[in-house]
Design a protein around this motif. Structure first.
Motif, PDB file in Angstrom:
ATOM      1  N   GLU A 444      27.211 -39.144  54.602  1.00  0.00           N
ATOM      2  CA  GLU A 444      28.399 -38.841  53.817  1.00  0.00           C
ATOM      3  C   GLU A 444      28.651 -37.331  53.833  1.00  0.00           C
ATOM      4  O   GLU A 444      27.797 -36.521  54.163  1.00  0.00           O
ATOM      5  N   GLU A 445      29.854 -36.978  53.457  1.00  0.00           N
ATOM      6  CA  GLU A 445      30.207 -35.553  53.411  1.00  0.00           C
ATOM      7  C   GLU A 445      29.441 -34.864  52.296  1.00  0.00           C
ATOM      8  O   GLU A 445      29.304 -35.393  51.197  1.00  0.00           O
ATOM      9  N   ASN A 446      28.948 -33.664  52.633  1.00  0.00           N
ATOM     10  CA  ASN A 446      28.218 -32.886  51.632  1.00  0.00           C
ATOM     11  C   ASN A 446      29.219 -32.178  50.743  1.00  0.00           C
ATOM     12  O   ASN A 446      29.923 -31.276  51.184  1.00  0.00           O
ATOM     13  N   LYS A 447      29.288 -32.608  49.526  1.00  0.00           N
ATOM     14  CA  LYS A 447      30.217 -32.002  48.579  1.00  0.00           C
ATOM     15  C   LYS A 447      29.506 -30.884  47.827  1.00  0.00           C
ATOM     16  O   LYS A 447      28.312 -30.976  47.546  1.00  0.00           O
ATOM     17  N   PRO A 448      30.217 -29.826  47.497  1.00  0.00           N
ATOM     18  CA  PRO A 448      29.571 -28.745  46.738  1.00  0.00           C
ATOM     19  C   PRO A 448      29.140 -29.228  45.366  1.00  0.00           C
ATOM     20  O   PRO A 448      29.840 -29.995  44.691  1.00  0.00           O
ATOM     21  N   ILE A 449      27.973 -28.767  44.959  1.00  0.00           N
ATOM     22  CA  ILE A 449      27.382 -29.191  43.684  1.00  0.00           C
ATOM     23  C   ILE A 449      27.344 -28.000  42.752  1.00  0.00           C
ATOM     24  O   ILE A 449      26.926 -26.904  43.143  1.00  0.00           O
ATOM     25  N   GLU A 450      27.773 -28.193  41.531  1.00  0.00           N
ATOM     26  CA  GLU A 450      27.728 -27.141  40.532  1.00  0.00           C
ATOM     27  C   GLU A 450      26.384 -27.150  39.817  1.00  0.00           C
ATOM     28  O   GLU A 450      25.658 -28.158  39.833  1.00  0.00           O
ATOM     29  N   ASP A 451      26.073 -26.045  39.194  1.00  0.00           N
ATOM     30  CA  ASP A 451      24.783 -25.892  38.531  1.00  0.00           C
ATOM     31  C   ASP A 451      24.652 -26.843  37.344  1.00  0.00           C
ATOM     32  O   ASP A 451      23.552 -27.315  37.041  1.00  0.00           O
ATOM     33  N   GLU A 452      25.756 -27.166  36.700  1.00  0.00           N
ATOM     34  CA  GLU A 452      25.696 -28.020  35.506  1.00  0.00           C
ATOM     35  C   GLU A 452      25.477 -29.485  35.859  1.00  0.00           C
ATOM     36  O   GLU A 452      25.095 -30.266  34.989  1.00  0.00           O
ATOM     37  N   GLU A 453      25.725 -29.874  37.107  1.00  0.00           N
ATOM     38  CA  GLU A 453      25.587 -31.282  37.477  1.00  0.00           C
ATOM     39  C   GLU A 453      24.134 -31.730  37.548  1.00  0.00           C
ATOM     40  O   GLU A 453      23.853 -32.918  37.478  1.00  0.00           O
ATOM     41  N   ILE A 454      23.213 -30.802  37.723  1.00  0.00           N
ATOM     42  CA  ILE A 454      21.788 -31.134  37.820  1.00  0.00           C
ATOM     43  C   ILE A 454      21.074 -30.471  36.659  1.00  0.00           C
ATOM     44  O   ILE A 454      21.242 -29.271  36.412  1.00  0.00           O
ATOM     45  N   ALA A 455      20.277 -31.241  35.951  1.00  0.00           N
ATOM     46  CA  ALA A 455      19.565 -30.721  34.780  1.00  0.00           C
ATOM     47  C   ALA A 455      18.480 -29.742  35.219  1.00  0.00           C
ATOM     48  O   ALA A 455      17.868 -29.896  36.282  1.00  0.00           O
ATOM     49  N   ASP A 456      18.248 -28.748  34.390  1.00  0.00           N
ATOM     50  CA  ASP A 456      17.225 -27.748  34.716  1.00  0.00           C
ATOM     51  C   ASP A 456      15.813 -28.329  34.642  1.00  0.00           C
ATOM     52  O   ASP A 456      14.914 -27.847  35.342  1.00  0.00           O
ATOM     53  N   ASP A 457      15.611 -29.339  33.809  1.00  0.00           N
ATOM     54  CA  ASP A 457      14.281 -29.914  33.642  1.00  0.00           C
ATOM     55  C   ASP A 457      14.030 -31.120  34.525  1.00  0.00           C
ATOM     56  O   ASP A 457      13.100 -31.886  34.297  1.00  0.00           O
ATOM     57  N   ASP A 458      14.854 -31.320  35.548  1.00  0.00           N
ATOM     58  CA  ASP A 458      14.662 -32.441  36.466  1.00  0.00           C
ATOM     59  C   ASP A 458      13.481 -32.130  37.381  1.00  0.00           C
ATOM     60  O   ASP A 458      13.539 -31.190  38.188  1.00  0.00           O
ATOM     61  N   PRO A 459      12.371 -32.896  37.297  1.00  0.00           N
ATOM     62  CA  PRO A 459      11.190 -32.555  38.110  1.00  0.00           C
ATOM     63  C   PRO A 459      11.343 -32.903  39.584  1.00  0.00           C
ATOM     64  O   PRO A 459      10.544 -32.446  40.403  1.00  0.00           O
ATOM     65  N   LEU A 460      12.329 -33.715  39.935  1.00  0.00           N
ATOM     66  CA  LEU A 460      12.466 -34.177  41.310  1.00  0.00           C
ATOM     67  C   LEU A 460      13.506 -33.398  42.098  1.00  0.00           C
ATOM     68  O   LEU A 460      13.734 -33.703  43.271  1.00  0.00           O
ATOM     69  N   LYS A 461      14.142 -32.411  41.468  1.00  0.00           N
ATOM     70  CA  LYS A 461      15.166 -31.634  42.171  1.00  0.00           C
ATOM     71  C   LYS A 461      15.014 -30.162  41.813  1.00  0.00           C
ATOM     72  O   LYS A 461      14.873 -29.806  40.654  1.00  0.00           O
ATOM     73  N   LYS A 462      15.038 -29.359  42.842  1.00  0.00           N
ATOM     74  CA  LYS A 462      14.941 -27.914  42.662  1.00  0.00           C
ATOM     75  C   LYS A 462      16.246 -27.276  43.105  1.00  0.00           C
ATOM     76  O   LYS A 462      16.684 -27.466  44.244  1.00  0.00           O
TER      77      LYS A 462
END
Length: 572
Positions: A444-462
């Motif tokens: 799929e197309e890589n869409k830009p991701i904003e900082d607020e869309e991913i939680a800061d305390d998510d252990p599986l995503k940096k």
């Protein structure tokens, strides 16, 4: 007196030189200086080592005479280097003063002639030599000699062209030559006039046909500034023309290294309409819009003055209004110093955002003209109502001083979850499903991701932000420098020093934006389909027309194939 005469005779004897130009007096002087300066091995208290020092100086000392003739000769320089020195000499010549002569006649018999000589005054701008020392903390910069000559060249350019708001943007590296870039307030020629923008976009000839967006006038948007480029400090500065929204969008689709020749063609796919000067101008607008940042509160927005009286008709002359200006209320925290600027929330964008249509400002509304509304209603009534189409939502306008931390993330790293022994085969099956889902997501197309869309305390995503910050020269707090670097535009850096009172931004790179994934050129448009076949229909006869007028159904005409089949039977 006798002792002095003896001393002078002995001294003269010792100063007699041999064929190599050396004398005993010079040798003794070197030994004494060596003992006073270094006194290696405490020779002053060990006279037995005096002979070692003497032999060492004789062995490694510099000899004058025939052996040193080549060192006294001037080193030959190439002709290109000598030409460069002569060109650099022109940077230190002041431009001629402006002479203004006025003639007044107070009485019919008296004439007063006044001649005023105005020497050129250099405008104020940030010193390149001073800031070059801070650029080195950021990992970029110029050689000291080039920085000094560049400052002289910019001063001379500003004095000749009477430029305002002069700023050194940076250096763009090319395959054959480089570009030194300077920005200034929009340069207006002697015969050029700048007017306010008016919506002159025509109506589309039919539906689903886009009309080219009109360009922004001078003093507004992307054409608010002028850009001057030169290959070296001693070369002539070239003014780049205004850019258009079409050129901005075309530059977004290609990645092409600069050659250093403004007249070189831009050979790429899809094709770029214009030479390298046009491509360079579009890239500079994109670059400055994305990388010109400042500490929060250091600048303030300037509201344009509204002088609309409603009395003047026709085009109105535009007035220049800077986008920002230094804030008088800016007072950095002296205790925290530059360490407070390591937080990306404390850095804000100081240039407007470029919309998807290639403009930095909204298109003004078209003035209503009497009679157009009625014509538009009649056209809508005559046209058939097609199926409802989903209108594209209007792009939201971003604030001017938006923190750089709110930029789209540079990348997101997915950290795999540690398998547990209790899961067993279910864990292996889950991994296979997750791998299949990951492959589908990559397609799929890589869409830009904003900082607020991913939680800061998510252990599986940096999360990796588009900007990085660090402090250098931290031995003394007052000498610390905060450095902010862009990952989206490699080579764009910003700094803050002297307790955050001195700050700036500069660019040293190839002028290209780094994409999140591997760059893929835009594919060619699809091939146009063939036109549908034309169906032939027999013309209506007079009898058929009479039946239609009566309201009766006409008889169906026999096809040509049936007629061809009936003809042989009749002949038989």
């Amino acid at each position: 007196m006798a002792d002095e005469a003896v001393f002078e005779r002995v001294k003269a004897f010792l100063m007699e030189s041999d064929s190599t130009g050396r004398s005993t007096y010079d040798h003794l002087e070197e030994i004494v200086l060596q003992l006073l300066d270094e006194n290696a091995g405490d020779i002053a208290h060990h006279p037995e080592k005096f002979a070692e020092v003497s032999s060492l100086l004789k062995k490694n000392g510099f000899r004058y005479g025939e052996e040193s003739l080549p060192s006294k000769m001037a080193t030959p320089l190439p002709a290109s280097r000598i030409d460069q020195f002569s060109e650099n000499k022109a940077l230190f010549t002041k431009p001629p003063p402006e002479v203004v002569t006025t003639i007044e006649q107070p009485t019919p018999f008296t004439t007063v002639t006044t001649t005023t000589v105005k020497p050129p005054v250099a405008p104020r701008f940030s010193s390149v030599v001073h800031q070059n020392q801070l650029w080195r903390y950021c990992g970029v910069g110029l050689p000291e000699q080039e920085a000094f000559l560049l400052e002289q060249s910019i001063t001379r350019l500003a004095m000749q062209k009477k430029l305002e708001e002069v700023r050194f943007v940076g250096k763009i590296f090319g395959t054959r030559s480089n570009y030194l870039v300077v920005s200034s307030k929009r340069f207006v020629g002697e015969t050029e006039k700048v007017y306010e923008e008016v919506n002159t976009m025509p109506k589309p000839p039919r539906k689903k046909v886009e009309v080219d967006v009109q360009l922004e006038p001078a003093y507004k948007g992307l054409n608010r500034l002028s850009y001057w480029v030169a290959s070296s400090p001693s070369s002539e500065w070239t003014l780049l023309g205004d850019t258009t929204p079409q050129q901005i969008n075309a530059a977004r689709k290609v990645k092409k290294l600069f050659t250093g020749d403004l007249h070189a063609p831009v050979i790429c796919s899809p094709a770029f309409d214009g030479d390298e000067s046009v491509y360079l101008r579009a890239q500079l607008s994109r670059l400055l819009s994305a990388t010109y940042i400042s500490p929060s509160g250091a600048l303030e927005k300037v509201e344009p003055e509204d002088d609309d009286d409603g009395k003047k008709k026709g085009p109105k002359e535009a007035k220049y209004t800077p986008a920002t200006r230094p804030s008088k209320e800016y007072a950095p925290d002296e205790e925290a110093g530059v360490h407070a600027l390591l937080d990306l929330e404390q850095w804000t964008h100081s240039e407007g955002h470029i919309f998807e249509n290639g403009r930095q400002t909204k298109i003004p509304e078209k003035p209503e003209v009497e009679g157009e509304e009625e014509e538009a209603k009649e056209e809508e009534a005559d046209e058939e109502q097609p199926e409802e189409e989903v209108e594209k939502p209007e792009e939201e306008e971003k604030e001017l001083f938006l923190p750089v931390k709110k930029d789209y993330l540079y990348a997101v790293i997915n950290i795999p979850k540690e398998p547990s022994p209790e899961d067993g085969d279910d864990a292996d099956a889950g991994e296979e499903e997750a791998a299949e889902e990951g492959e589908d997501k990559e397609e799929e197309e890589n869409k830009p991701i904003e900082d607020e869309e991913i939680a800061d305390d998510d252990p599986l995503k940096k999360k990796i932000t588009a900007w990085t910050s660090k402090a250098v020269n931290t031995t003394f707090k007052k000498h610390s420098v905060a450095v902010v670097r862009s990952l989206r535009w490699p080579g764009a850096v910003a700094f803050a020093a002297q307790g955050a009172k001195l700050w700036g931004s500069v660019y040293f790179g190839n002028g290209l934006k780094k994409t999140d994934t591997a760059f893929t050129p835009v594919p060619a448009p699809p091939i146009q389909k063939e036109a549908p076949d034309i169906t032939e229909v027999m013309d209506a006869t007079a009898a058929t027309e009479k039946l239609v007028l009566r309201g009766e159904e006409p008889k169906e005409n026999d096809s040509e194939d049936e007629k061809e089949e009936e003809e042989p039977e009749e002949e038989a």
